[in-house]
Design a protein around this motif. Structure first.
Motif, PDB file in Angstrom:
ATOM      1  N   VAL A  36      25.258  38.078  29.054  1.00  0.00           N
ATOM      2  CA  VAL A  36      24.408  36.934  29.397  1.00  0.00           C
ATOM      3  C   VAL A  36      25.311  35.907  30.062  1.00  0.00           C
ATOM      4  CG1 VAL A  36      22.881  35.116  28.572  1.00  0.00           C
ATOM      5  CG2 VAL A  36      22.877  37.358  27.436  1.00  0.00           C
ATOM      6  N   ILE A  37      24.958  35.540  31.284  1.00  0.00           N
ATOM      7  CA  ILE A  37      25.750  34.596  32.083  1.00  0.00           C
ATOM      8  C   ILE A  37      24.951  33.312  32.255  1.00  0.00           C
ATOM      9  CG2 ILE A  37      26.789  34.193  34.357  1.00  0.00           C
ATOM     10  CD1 ILE A  37      27.299  37.204  34.524  1.00  0.00           C
ATOM     11  N   HIS A  38      25.633  32.200  32.145  1.00  0.00           N
ATOM     12  CA  HIS A  38      25.003  30.884  32.239  1.00  0.00           C
ATOM     13  C   HIS A  38      24.271  30.740  33.567  1.00  0.00           C
ATOM     14  CE1 HIS A  38      24.842  26.410  32.108  1.00  0.00           C
ATOM     15  NE2 HIS A  38      24.874  26.614  30.790  1.00  0.00           N
ATOM     16  N   ALA A  39      22.966  30.456  33.513  1.00  0.00           N
ATOM     17  CA  ALA A  39      22.154  30.422  34.737  1.00  0.00           C
ATOM     18  C   ALA A  39      22.405  29.163  35.564  1.00  0.00           C
ATOM     19  CB  ALA A  39      20.677  30.538  34.383  1.00  0.00           C
ATOM     20  N   LYS A  40      22.668  28.036  34.906  1.00  0.00           N
ATOM     21  CA  LYS A  40      22.812  26.784  35.642  1.00  0.00           C
ATOM     22  C   LYS A  40      24.191  26.637  36.279  1.00  0.00           C
ATOM     23  CE  LYS A  40      19.393  24.271  32.906  1.00  0.00           C
ATOM     24  NZ  LYS A  40      19.135  23.130  31.988  1.00  0.00           N
ATOM     25  N   ARG A  41      25.199  27.309  35.693  1.00  0.00           N
ATOM     26  CA  ARG A  41      26.540  27.267  36.276  1.00  0.00           C
ATOM     27  C   ARG A  41      27.180  28.644  36.113  1.00  0.00           C
ATOM     28  NH1 ARG A  41      31.400  23.083  34.779  1.00  0.00           N
ATOM     29  NH2 ARG A  41      30.826  23.801  32.706  1.00  0.00           N
ATOM     30  N   PRO A  42      26.728  29.615  36.897  1.00  0.00           N
ATOM     31  CA  PRO A  42      27.262  30.968  36.747  1.00  0.00           C
ATOM     32  C   PRO A  42      28.706  31.044  37.248  1.00  0.00           C
ATOM     33  CG  PRO A  42      25.167  30.936  37.973  1.00  0.00           C
ATOM     34  CD  PRO A  42      25.676  29.546  37.927  1.00  0.00           C
ATOM     35  N   ARG A  43      29.611  31.370  36.353  1.00  0.00           N
ATOM     36  CA  ARG A  43      31.016  31.537  36.709  1.00  0.00           C
ATOM     37  C   ARG A  43      31.454  32.940  36.315  1.00  0.00           C
ATOM     38  NH1 ARG A  43      34.107  26.023  34.839  1.00  0.00           N
ATOM     39  NH2 ARG A  43      33.317  26.682  32.822  1.00  0.00           N
ATOM     40  N   ILE A  44      32.161  33.598  37.201  1.00  0.00           N
ATOM     41  CA  ILE A  44      32.657  34.944  36.973  1.00  0.00           C
ATOM     42  C   ILE A  44      34.162  34.922  37.220  1.00  0.00           C
ATOM     43  CG2 ILE A  44      32.319  37.393  37.482  1.00  0.00           C
ATOM     44  CD1 ILE A  44      29.733  35.973  36.773  1.00  0.00           C
ATOM     45  N   CYS A  45      34.914  35.626  36.384  1.00  0.00           N
ATOM     46  CA  CYS A  45      36.361  35.650  36.598  1.00  0.00           C
ATOM     47  C   CYS A  45      36.926  37.024  36.249  1.00  0.00           C
ATOM     48  CB  CYS A  45      37.062  34.556  35.782  1.00  0.00           C
ATOM     49  SG  CYS A  45      36.856  34.687  34.008  1.00  0.00           S
ATOM     50  N   GLY A  46      38.139  37.260  36.677  1.00  0.00           N
ATOM     51  CA  GLY A  46      38.801  38.530  36.431  1.00  0.00           C
ATOM     52  C   GLY A  46      40.199  38.502  37.011  1.00  0.00           C
ATOM     53  N   SER A  47      40.728  39.675  37.291  1.00  0.00           N
ATOM     54  CA  SER A  47      42.058  39.770  37.877  1.00  0.00           C
ATOM     55  C   SER A  47      42.065  40.820  38.982  1.00  0.00           C
ATOM     56  CB  SER A  47      43.101  40.111  36.806  1.00  0.00           C
ATOM     57  OG  SER A  47      42.833  41.380  36.249  1.00  0.00           O
ATOM     58  N   ALA A  48      43.056  40.741  39.840  1.00  0.00           N
ATOM     59  CA  ALA A  48      43.178  41.665  40.971  1.00  0.00           C
ATOM     60  C   ALA A  48      44.606  41.599  41.489  1.00  0.00           C
ATOM     61  CB  ALA A  48      42.182  41.296  42.075  1.00  0.00           C
ATOM     62  N   THR A  49      44.873  42.327  42.542  1.00  0.00           N
ATOM     63  CA  THR A  49      46.166  42.232  43.204  1.00  0.00           C
ATOM     64  C   THR A  49      46.364  40.801  43.709  1.00  0.00           C
ATOM     65  OG1 THR A  49      45.982  44.530  43.912  1.00  0.00           O
ATOM     66  CG2 THR A  49      47.573  43.147  45.073  1.00  0.00           C
ATOM     67  N   PRO A  50      47.520  40.209  43.523  1.00  0.00           N
ATOM     68  CA  PRO A  50      47.727  38.838  44.000  1.00  0.00           C
ATOM     69  C   PRO A  50      47.279  38.656  45.457  1.00  0.00           C
ATOM     70  CG  PRO A  50      49.594  39.535  42.700  1.00  0.00           C
ATOM     71  CD  PRO A  50      48.717  40.737  42.848  1.00  0.00           C
ATOM     72  N   HIS A  51      46.548  37.576  45.684  1.00  0.00           N
ATOM     73  CA  HIS A  51      46.064  37.158  46.994  1.00  0.00           C
ATOM     74  C   HIS A  51      45.000  38.107  47.582  1.00  0.00           C
ATOM     75  CE1 HIS A  51      49.199  34.210  46.802  1.00  0.00           C
ATOM     76  NE2 HIS A  51      50.134  35.151  46.722  1.00  0.00           N
ATOM     77  N   ALA A  52      44.436  38.986  46.750  1.00  0.00           N
ATOM     78  CA  ALA A  52      43.371  39.869  47.242  1.00  0.00           C
ATOM     79  C   ALA A  52      42.113  39.053  47.534  1.00  0.00           C
ATOM     80  CB  ALA A  52      43.061  40.945  46.206  1.00  0.00           C
ATOM     81  N   LYS A  53      41.360  39.449  48.545  1.00  0.00           N
ATOM     82  CA  LYS A  53      40.085  38.830  48.874  1.00  0.00           C
ATOM     83  C   LYS A  53      39.008  39.410  47.953  1.00  0.00           C
ATOM     84  CE  LYS A  53      41.964  36.749  52.453  1.00  0.00           C
ATOM     85  NZ  LYS A  53      42.234  35.294  52.468  1.00  0.00           N
ATOM     86  N   ILE A  54      38.283  38.531  47.252  1.00  0.00           N
ATOM     87  CA  ILE A  54      37.299  38.963  46.253  1.00  0.00           C
ATOM     88  C   ILE A  54      35.906  38.593  46.742  1.00  0.00           C
ATOM     89  CG2 ILE A  54      36.609  38.855  43.837  1.00  0.00           C
ATOM     90  CD1 ILE A  54      39.467  39.840  44.217  1.00  0.00           C
ATOM     91  N   ARG A  55      34.979  39.545  46.635  1.00  0.00           N
ATOM     92  CA  ARG A  55      33.573  39.287  46.972  1.00  0.00           C
ATOM     93  C   ARG A  55      32.725  39.666  45.760  1.00  0.00           C
ATOM     94  NH1 ARG A  55      29.858  38.970  51.273  1.00  0.00           N
ATOM     95  NH2 ARG A  55      27.920  40.148  50.944  1.00  0.00           N
ATOM     96  N   VAL A  56      31.879  38.728  45.330  1.00  0.00           N
ATOM     97  CA  VAL A  56      31.068  38.935  44.131  1.00  0.00           C
ATOM     98  C   VAL A  56      29.601  38.773  44.490  1.00  0.00           C
ATOM     99  CG1 VAL A  56      30.664  38.237  41.741  1.00  0.00           C
ATOM    100  CG2 VAL A  56      32.949  37.992  42.733  1.00  0.00           C
ATOM    101  N   THR A  57      28.772  39.695  43.993  1.00  0.00           N
ATOM    102  CA  THR A  57      27.327  39.646  44.224  1.00  0.00           C
ATOM    103  C   THR A  57      26.605  39.641  42.884  1.00  0.00           C
ATOM    104  OG1 THR A  57      27.562  40.883  46.280  1.00  0.00           O
ATOM    105  CG2 THR A  57      25.364  40.774  45.320  1.00  0.00           C
TER     106      THR A  57
END
Length: 619
Positions: free
Chosen positions: A13-34
């Motif tokens: 369950v993700i906050h509807a009024k302020r949806p924030r998503i986070c994680g990790s990846a290769t440093p400086h990688a371009k991230i696209r979230v849908t």
């Protein structure tokens, strides 16, 4: 390597009024979230951490959450958008639904597709903040609900019913914890008054045990001297009574290892010749369960998530020829606390309309193997250790608010508690990037034997500290458990009252449901009148007496002695109290004991908040 924070995996369950998503990846990688048809992009920082924030999205779902970074991709399924709450504190926040009053009905009716739980596994780290978080989202079904925080369940259930929106409950709690263990280290360093906690932390780090001392104990199997303890005719006259549900450490057995529990029940006559089922709830940690001397089921480390797995075992019909069943359960505790954590019941699948047979709550018990007490991660947590291990990893989450049920472990620090609680709330607001993050504070429940004369019990002072903190800090609410406790149990079984009262506060203060009565009568002002003191209350619509006598008011005389009021009268939203032993009272207090009489309430049936007020400045 691309990862999602555990809070955003399947069923989240993700906050509807302020949806924030986070994680990790290769440093400086371009991230696209849908998410829910919306898109966001960012770049991982030099450490590989990334975070995106969406504009407000409509509550509902389910949705898929997709994350891409170059050729890597992750997809989380069954995501809901809605309201998210964090419950924290000590054991009364941890206490599961299976361990509470009338749990069978609540568990059986726990079909709520809008309610989901994320329980943070215990993690103590005295050295510094960590990023790793253990836990996963669980759907609200009867099979899962018995392991939910009971306070969190009743709170969340009321919210989903009123809001008709998803609610995600994140529970991060540790039984027996002090608030100093939940404060961040940088804050402890800033205040000289916390110097003793800094020293305590240093000593805890210096005394960290060898890794072997923090490993889980291994079960060697049933000892030769205990091979007959499950049989029906075994003589258990010298065994010790122990509570079920409960942990044996709470009753003075300070060890891990193996303990046997025995009980006998009588089943209905028409159940003879039928297969039955026994339900134990969760067992902490492993169990072997016997009926009339025969092993019918066992759960150990070979079972995934054995620490949250309810025990349901079949009782074959050939094991009993009369109505009496002799139950024996061998519990092996690998570390921490140990015991049978559910209310034990027996059912007959052929006759589902017949009520279950419940065992008594006192069983006979005997230790088989006593091993040194071990704790996951070491001894009881050091100051800041729970912030490091169980709160810091939640950074990035968006929350509607926080529920705080704690204080039993700090009754000896009531004078410092308002500052510690204020510091904790402000730390939480900074940590979750919300300067007005609401906080619902549960005031300590009634506990210990009632006293007949005015007393100065430390529980009353801790309640006052909680009241002052709630009054002085914005966007905080005080929720009472003063009439939901038990004299002989620091873990009251009535968690429904507390959870639903927290929900009333949240619905009123956080969701604008202004018609809801969310608070019991609260003393607003006092003045002397006719050799007594009159108290004016707010939240006092229909102010009335609960029970057949108005008790609980004390008056202070000029010698500094408190006396019970022997005249108490209600008039509108005021109460006048007088003692024939006090000519000119200097102060008044109400419900000022560990287990006080609570005889004042409003029309909604919510009890008056315990208080102490002085006519002049306190000497």
């Amino acid at each position: 390597m691309l990862t999602l924070h555990p809070l955003y995996h399947d069923h989240a369950v993700i906050h509807a009024k302020r949806p924030r998503i986070c994680g990790s990846a290769t440093p400086h990688a371009k991230i696209r979230v849908t998410l829910a048809g919306a898109h966001a992009q960012t770049e991982a920082n030099a450490a590989g951490d990334w975070q995106v924030t969406f504009p407000p999205l409509p509550a509902g779902g389910p949705h898929a959450l997709e994350v891409e970074a170059g050729s890597e991709s992750i997809k989380a399924q069954d995501i809901l958008l809605g309201n998210t709450w964090l419950g924290s504190g000590q054991s009364n926040m941890e206490w599961t639904l299976a361990m509470t009053k009338d749990c069978e009905e609540a568990i059986a009716s726990a079909h709520d597709p809008l309610l989901r739980f994320f329980t943070v596994h215990r993690s103590s780290n005295p050295d510094g903040p960590v990023s790793q978080l253990d836990g996963h989202w669980v759907l609200c079904t009867p099979r899962n609900a018995e392991n939910f925080s009971s306070v969190g369940y009743f709170f969340g259930r009321r919210l989903t019913a009123e809001l008709q929106q998803p609610v995600g409950m994140i529970i991060s709690a540790w039984g027996g914890s002090s608030i100093r263990q939940w404060l961040p280290l940088d804050l402890l360093d800033k205040r000289k008054i916390y110097q003793e906690f800094i020293e305590e932390r240093k000593q805890a780090i210096a005394a960290q045990p060898d890794p072997e001392e923090t490993e889980a104990h291994e079960d060697p199997g049933i000892s030769p001297h205990a091979k007959d303890w499950a049989t029906s005719n075994f003589e258990d006259w010298d065994w010790t009574p122990r509570k079920v549900p409960g942990q044996w450490q709470d009753e003075g057995w300070d060890f891990n290892g193996a303990v046997w529990f025995r009980q006998k029940v009588s089943v209905p006559l028409n159940w003879i010749g039928e297969d039955l089922e026994i339900y134990l709830g969760v067992v902490d940690d492993y169990d072997q369960t016997f009926i009339n001397g025969t092993l019918i089921g066992a759960t150990g480390k070979e079972t995934d998530s054995w620490w949250t797995t309810p025990r349901h075992y079949r009782i074959p019909a050939h094991l009993f020829t009369d109505r009496t069943l002799h139950i024996a359960v061998r519990v092996f505790d690998i570390w921490g606390g140990g015991g049978i954590m559910g209310k034990v019941s027996i059912h007959c699948p052929k006759y589902p309309e017949q009520p279950a047979v419940h065992t008594a709550t006192t069983w006979l018990a005997k230790p088989e193997i006593e091993l040194p007490s071990r704790f996951p991660g070491g001894p009881p947590p050091a100051p800041a250790a729970l912030w490091n291990g169980m709160m810091h990893p939640l950074a990035g989450a968006s929350l509607d608010g926080v529920l705080w049920y704690q204080g039993e472990s700090d009754v000896d620090r009531s004078s410092l508690y308002p500052l510690m609680l204020a510091d904790w709330i402000q730390s939480m607001r900074r940590h979750f990037d919300d300067p007005t993050l609401p906080c619902g504070i549960v005031q300590l429940a009634n506990f210990h034997e009632p006293e007949h004369e005015p007393s100065e019990h430390p529980w009353a002072y801790l309640r006052e500290a909680q009241r002052h903190a709630a009054r002085s800090i914005s966007h905080c609410g005080l929720v009472l458990a003063i009439d939901a406790g038990e004299a002989d149990d620091i873990h009251p079984r009535d968690k429904k009252t507390v959870g639903e009262r927290l929900a009333l506060w949240a619905l009123h203060d956080c969701y604008g449901k202004n018609a809801i009565c969310h608070s019991g009568p609260a003393c607003h002002s006092i003045w002397t009148e006719n050799h007594g003191i009159r108290c004016h209350f707010v939240h006092a619509e229909g102010l009335r007496m609960r029970g057949n006598a108005m008790r609980g008011f004390d008056l202070l005389d000029s010698d500094g002695e408190w006396h019970h009021a022997d005249q108490v009268q209600i008039a509108g939203d005021t109460v006048w109290a007088r003692s024939s032993r006090v000519t000119e009272p200097l102060a008044v207090r109400y419900a000022w004991q560990a287990n006080p009489a609570t005889t004042l309430e409003n029309l909604a049936g919510l009890p008056a908040i315990p208080f102490r007020e002085f006519i002049l400045a306190q000497p």
